[in-house]
Design an enzyme around this catalytic site. Structure first.
Site, PDB file in Angstrom:
ATOM      1  N   HIS A   1       0.880  -1.172   0.000  1.00  0.00           N
ATOM      2  CA  HIS A   1       0.000   0.000   0.000  1.00  0.00           C
ATOM      3  C   HIS A   1       0.915   1.219   0.000  1.00  0.00           C
ATOM      4  O   HIS A   1       2.006   1.175   0.587  1.00  0.00           O
ATOM      5  CB  HIS A   1      -0.824   0.108   1.275  1.00  0.00           C
ATOM      6  CG  HIS A   1      -1.695  -1.055   1.570  1.00  0.00           C
ATOM      7  ND1 HIS A   1      -1.245  -2.182   2.210  1.00  0.00           N
ATOM      8  CD2 HIS A   1      -3.013  -1.255   1.362  1.00  0.00           C
ATOM      9  CE1 HIS A   1      -2.241  -3.029   2.362  1.00  0.00           C
ATOM     10  NE2 HIS A   1      -3.326  -2.503   1.854  1.00  0.00           N
TER      11      HIS A   1
ATOM     12  N   ASP B   1       2.378   2.004   3.386  1.00  0.00           N
ATOM     13  CA  ASP B   1       3.319   1.043   3.972  1.00  0.00           C
ATOM     14  C   ASP B   1       4.749   1.471   3.667  1.00  0.00           C
ATOM     15  O   ASP B   1       5.626   1.343   4.511  1.00  0.00           O
ATOM     16  CB  ASP B   1       3.184  -0.352   3.341  1.00  0.00           C
ATOM     17  CG  ASP B   1       1.797  -0.905   3.421  1.00  0.00           C
ATOM     18  OD1 ASP B   1       1.073  -0.581   4.372  1.00  0.00           O
ATOM     19  OD2 ASP B   1       1.437  -1.671   2.504  1.00  0.00           O
TER      20      ASP B   1
END
Lengths: 438, 438, 438, 438
Positions: free
Chosen positions: A100, A103
């Site tokens: 993501h 992240d």
């Protein structure tokens, strides 16, 4: 800076090895039919669980102290995290990773800052990819953690949130393209409702469809040729999520004319939360030619939430790989471990053990699935079981020649159909033998 | 022969009555907005549970001794049963009933005999209908009890079973038409699979679609103008049923070009077995204009099977009736009580109590729903909550003018969206007040 | 500093009020039989959910910005939080609150510092209690959030953690005593196991028993006269928790000779997670004279985790209050709202709405329960249903006179027992009438 | 008359055999440690599922036509059934069987007639046992199928039903003794409640305890030296059953002073319906020295009812056999297959396949469990994990020397406990290797 200095590369040592650090079944270059194990399995590490997550749960604070996340600023931590990640990928011998946006790069004070952060890390990631040969299986945007998305992203009661989400997906998709990502995933953890009392479900679903349409348009516009994937989940965090399961998502895409633009990323634990076996949702997607990628993990069927455990159930891996083999592979999708170590497994070693176990389970699953298909036992059984559908009557029905009138006439003439055993236990035993015999 | 000689007609006595035999809320002729309670509610009694079923369960023998089922032959029992049923309908003051073919007439040794049995009883039923004014809400064919259907009817591995099922539906549909039935229902309790190992899911689903298509063709052919309805259920008796829930069925109909020929008969306890609230599945179907009829009952959410209890949960009835009122009613569908008395409720009185309770719960549900809609509290709240979607930005998105590029630009300019409370507890309290205040 | 300046005191306005901020049913001084509503209900606010929690969930960051938690240091925030809490208690008109040690005072770097923090806040809390008359229903120690407890507190594989937990409970118990707390609660969210493969269940359970014994000894030693309570929960956060449900806890206490030293704090949502109705676990505990206190909330039976919603289901409140009335009240226990506003209900107002709704639901539940008991409808029905047990045969069995031999002889003589209806639907309808009729 | 003329004896052919009719792992005479496989496993066939049941389910009529059940009278069918059963036992090579009274002999018009029927069949069974060497693992009385038991047997609102049940158990126990049965089982499928509204739970539970006490007294009186076993199940057919799970039953026995007179018969699918892993309930019972016997089957965790499938999940069998090996065996209990063929598996062959699969799964489970215990991998890991409990501090706590005061002092001195990884994934991988490596 090395983050796993004491840890050697994980190597294939074969089934007789008792070394917990070695692969017993995953030999990446082994030929399984026309492809190598690596080509069939296309393993990917989930950046969030393995490098970003700290092990918090609804009742507990983070337990996992990762040295790479210890830095004066979030962006420096992100840089260290990237180093750790690629060191891990190489030592594990995995070819792909998934992320993501947040992240890999921290969310900034503003959207612009968030975008800058992502650019900065993506540039480094690209270098790392080149150095190591590790590739991006898929990217995605986190549209569920930030408070602005608490009541939905595309389905938020406020279109300003829709716009914000669009901006974020736009950037994440550009970044995925820049990194050569082979897929882009949509998981709508907040796309749904908490209470039917204050929800306009119809309008929300139309907004979701619009969002997906705009995303697909944008992918085309920028020439992103990766696969677009929707990941079903029935609930959690939201009470009801619109992407409930494979059948619901396919129906939704059909209803909104989007079925040729998206495929599915099916997750084991999401399928079971929806009341289905993992293999069921894989088969549903594959039957429509829409199984694009897999989130390989394991749930605990006695618990009502997503436990995201590493997959170590051979029968599930075999059934999954049967579907994959039958459709000729998963590429450009792959097998992403959307799985996390338990929060009590606090050592860095545990990250390796966990992935080695998951990879071995699926590698063995692949081999067993191949043997089953090569031996033809399931196919043969199914062909035999449905044989009458290849007879005259079956053909008449399938081809559209039969009507209720002709069928009723036939039924009146022929009397009671023959009864045949489904031989379910016998076939279960045969399957069992494949699981336990090497 | 009278079967309920000691039992008077059930009458409306109003909310102050403590007579357990009286309706406190269901006054059939009361005007609720533009229609009477009777017209909105269109209550139907389920022939199977109330007259045919004996109260067996997987661990116990029948407990319910019904005098009408005590006769030298099955067909005579069926005739007595019909007498009892119409006596019951009249005493209860219900306008409709529903049946499966083999509830009303016993299955014969052959299909021809079964058809004759059905003709014989249907003829009597027609007379009864004329005498009493009670009407047939819907008919259906039982394609799940006979051993021939153990592995599916339309989805059986043997097309001869498909043909047999077609013959049975053909006859049940003709009978439904003859009796002026306003709907015809398909419940596919055996259309699914027990084990994925021996199942060709794709082919089975194609057979199911073909079966439905042929049925719809036949309805047209014989001029049956009633509504065709599919009743979703996720599992039980079969491990996985193809008509899992409302969204799955709608997707299936869309995928096979059948969506304009079928609507849905949504059952409370089936929705909850699929992991949804009753109101959810109603709303899903209604949003597509496909909510055709309702099986009003109640499950036990702590049990994993269909308990088919009579509905006495006011909040569920209110939420259901809100959906019904919003779509302007259910006709030609209705509210069928697919519910049974507990197997320990062995007296004939219990049958009346059970239905009176269910009817009162839904009648009160109707009134409360009407007040909620008239007062506009939910609608107002929703309109306020989604107000921004009626602003410039909302319109741009909904109308298709916005793109990811324009939205991202806007997001960069405008900064963080405002946060607004969903006020969920407040709206729940308001709803609660409607439930408890008269 | 006032935290809710715009918010007036919540007042009782009666059932006709449409003011969402007013109590419609909770009139604290109303006499319900021999006690006032306040005395029966003994409402308490949960400090953690209402003042400390930020609305994070497993997939999302905190959404609830509470002004009182915004301070340069954690201890200053704790002081502000205390101010806000007592302002809230007074405006809401609630008599009690409950806390974990680390809800009210932040955990320090060391145990000593944590103890100091707790002392400092407790001193202020005592003043606040005196000023406002608000009392402490129960205190407890948080033995689940800190990483040291990830694998258990009393049941940790390391006795040093047991010791640490003992120290923490010791301090929390002393603090509870100092504040005049009427109960002390043990909730063992980490007392259980994640995997049976690496767990010595027997030894862990012995450690848990030892821990409880030492705690009870210590309570006696310091003269803490409050009730000691164990709160069952089957799972979450831990896969399996030893205090699974009321029956399991009672069995555990019996097995370890602790049954006279502990009672139970039964939570609605924990009972349902264990597969029981709330009323079931209340009744189980009450039947043994061990129902000490209640955590009043509501779960979502379609979700598999603890949703801790505010209770607004009248039937549940009525059934709970029937148990409470039958045992003559809950004191020194009470009704604690272990409930939280949804994370999208971000306004301070929402905190009031949520509690008002919960209090009204239970106040109405109390009144309805009282009417049901006064009217004797359930009791009468039960007495009638079990009447034969008060006959000769029943007495012979209950008193121990009968043996298998005498009973078999009787059975041979008397033939088949009479069958009687359980009249379940009738009694459900009667119950329904009490729910909807005022 | 031979019932399985075409079917040969099932033989052990070893792991390389592809003969579906052969055992690949169950070699009865193979020494596994100090006992043979036969002695460890003590397999038993369930008379009800395999010989009496017809395959009906809540939505379908019987599908299984067994030639032995086709006779002019019920008692003649029972005689034929006995012939078929012993032929089956011998061909399968199983040593034990289990029955309910009415599986083997039909219920008569009166109790006396039922008793006579049982006597008649039991006499024949005794001969068969002598001829074949097959033995009775356990007998039981069916106290749930007959309508008289619909609202409970021992817990019925009518003591006449209690008496009737006592008479039936008396006879079944005498018969079990006469046949040399090694255990007697109590399964209380109707001992519980359907609705808390009309139930006196406390009184019912006292009646249940009294019933068990009288049964144990009677066993002693007649010199029945077999083990008395209670089989927990949480629900189904009854909404809530008092013998919910192992912990609840043990608590109940403790509370009523019956713990030294009964042990438990733990069933896999009952444990999972209660929310526990099979191994959990086994471990709970074994830890108290109360694991008496096992009903080996398999549930479907995605379905909410007892599916009673034949066990073919190796990991479950291994975990079960670890518990059995650790307690030194199951005798006088055994492994009864409380499992049935699917209702579509209509051939007589299917009965053999099903049992062969279950026996092979448990035989392999035994071997793997033995290897795990011999290698010490789990034990070692557990010993290491709990090592500190064998240190000074651990001993002080376990021995009762430590108090909260001494522990708190220690905690203040020692600072934060060390954190150690639980290494859960590593141990799961090691377990996996044992499952898949031969």
């Amino acid at each position: 800076m090395e983050y796993f200095p004491a840890i050697p590369n994980a190597r294939y040592e074969g089934p007789d090895s008792k070394n917990p650090f070695a692969f017993k079944y995953y030999d990446p270059d082994e030929k399984i039919g026309e492809k190598t194990a690596r080509e069939w399995l296309r393993f990917a590490v989930a950046y969030w669980h393995t490098f970003t997550d700290g092990g918090a749960d609804p009742f507990g604070a983070p337990t996992l102290r990762r040295p790479w996340n210890d830095a004066p600023t979030a962006i420096e931590a992100a840089e260290q995290r990237l180093d750790a990640a690629f060191e891990f990928f190489e030592k594990l011998g995995v070819e792909y990773y998934c992320f993501h946006d947040h992240d890999v790069a921290p969310e900034g004070e503003t959207l612009a800052e968030s975008n800058d952060n992502l650019d900065r890390i993506a540039k480094l990631a690209l270098e790392k990819q080149k150095q190591t040969g590790v590739k991006l299986l898929w990217g995605t945007a986190n549209l569920f953690s930030h408070p602005r998305y608490a009541a939905g992203a595309a389905t938020n009661p406020d279109p300003a949130v829709f716009a914000r989400a669009a901006a974020q997906v736009k950037k994440a998709m550009e970044t995925t393209k820049m990194l050569g990502g082979e897929n882009y995933v949509f998981w709508g953890g907040r796309e749904g409702y908490e209470s039917i009392l204050n929800t306009d479900m119809k309008r929300e679903q139309e907004h979701l469809a619009r969002f997906l349409e705009l995303a697909a348009d944008y992918a085309r516009e920028i020439g992103f040729e990766g696969q677009l994937l929707i990941e079903p989940k029935p609930k959690e965090p939201t009470k009801h999520q619109y992407d409930f399961d494979a059948a619901t998502v396919i129906g939704f895409l059909d209803a909104h004319g989007l079925a040729d633009r998206f495929k599915l990323n099916v997750e084991a634990n999401h399928a079971t939360l929806a009341g289905h076996e993992f293999a069921h949702d894989l088969a549903i997607a594959s039957a429509r030619g829409m199984l694009g990628s897999i989130d390989a993990n394991r749930g605990d069927l006695l618990l009502g939430w997503d436990t995201d455990q590493f997959p170590t159930t051979l029968s599930d891996a075999v059934l999954a790989m049967i579907v994959v083999l039958r459709q000729g592979g998963l590429a450009p999708g792959g097998l992403n471990f959307d799985a996390k170590v338990r929060r009590t497994s606090i050592d860095l070693d545990d990250l390796f053990h966990a992935h080695i176990g998951g990879m071995d389970a699926f590698a063995l699953g692949l081999k067993v699935a191949k043997r089953i298909l090569d031996d033809g036992v399931l196919d043969l059984n199914i062909r035999k079981r449905y044989a009458e559908w290849d007879s005259t009557l079956g053909e008449e029905i399938e081809s559209g020649k039969a009507t209720f009138a002709t069928l009723a006439e036939r039924a009146l003439e022929h009397g009671e159909p023959l009864r045949r055993s489904s031989e379910q236990e016998k076939i279960e035993n045969i399957f069992f033998r494949y699981l336990v015999t090497r």
